[in-house]
Design an enzyme around this catalytic site. Structure first.
Site, mmCIF file in Angstrom:
data_model
loop_
_atom_site.group_PDB
_atom_site.id
_atom_site.type_symbol
_atom_site.label_atom_id
_atom_site.label_comp_id
_atom_site.label_asym_id
_atom_site.label_seq_id
_atom_site.Cartn_x
_atom_site.Cartn_y
_atom_site.Cartn_z
ATOM 1 N N LEU A 56 0.832 -1.211 -0.135
ATOM 2 C CA LEU A 56 -0.131 -0.053 0.021
ATOM 3 C C LEU A 56 0.946 1.082 -0.214
ATOM 4 C CD1 LEU A 56 -2.745 -1.058 2.790
ATOM 5 C CD2 LEU A 56 -2.861 -1.055 0.244
ATOM 6 N N ASP A 57 0.550 2.432 -0.760
ATOM 7 C CA ASP A 57 1.355 3.445 -0.510
ATOM 8 C C ASP A 57 1.350 3.952 0.658
ATOM 9 O OD1 ASP A 57 1.470 3.828 -3.234
ATOM 10 O OD2 ASP A 57 -0.018 4.711 -3.774
ATOM 11 N N ARG A 58 2.449 4.857 0.858
ATOM 12 C CA ARG A 58 2.659 5.206 2.358
ATOM 13 C C ARG A 58 1.668 5.891 2.986
ATOM 14 N NH1 ARG A 58 5.023 10.099 4.304
ATOM 15 N NH2 ARG A 58 5.113 10.984 2.317
ATOM 16 N N THR A 60 -1.427 5.705 2.452
ATOM 17 C CA THR A 60 -2.730 4.779 2.568
ATOM 18 C C THR A 60 -2.683 3.937 3.666
ATOM 19 O OG1 THR A 60 -2.781 5.086 0.031
ATOM 20 C CG2 THR A 60 -4.035 2.973 1.042
#
Length: 80
Positions: A56-58, A60
């Site tokens: 997951l993106d930072r 998110t």
């Protein structure tokens, strides 16, 4: 089970499922070497050699699954 800042949703011999808070990257990168999910799980909770099945993106938040062995990681990747 809520353990400190991380919420562990499931933990078996094959996998670990954690609710990742926003602002923590999934894996070590740049200035977030030790402040990443992988390293926090290893250094603070003793989970070594985890396999990240997805990221997951930072910024998110959400559910992350880590495989505990190579065989299970491969099986999960086939399903993903």
């Amino acid at each position: 089970v809520d353990v400190g800042t991380l919420q562990f949703l499931a933990h078996t011999e094959n996998y670990l499922i954690v609710n990742k808070p926003a602002s923590i990257p999934a894996h070590p990168c740049g200035r977030y070497r030790k402040n990443s999910m992988s390293m926090i799980l290893e250094l603070e909770y003793g989970f070594k050699n985890l396999f990240l099945n997805h990221r997951l993106d930072r910024m998110t938040s959400g559910v992350m699954m880590f495989a505990k062995n190579k065989e299970y990681a491969k099986e999960v990747q086939e399903h993903i």
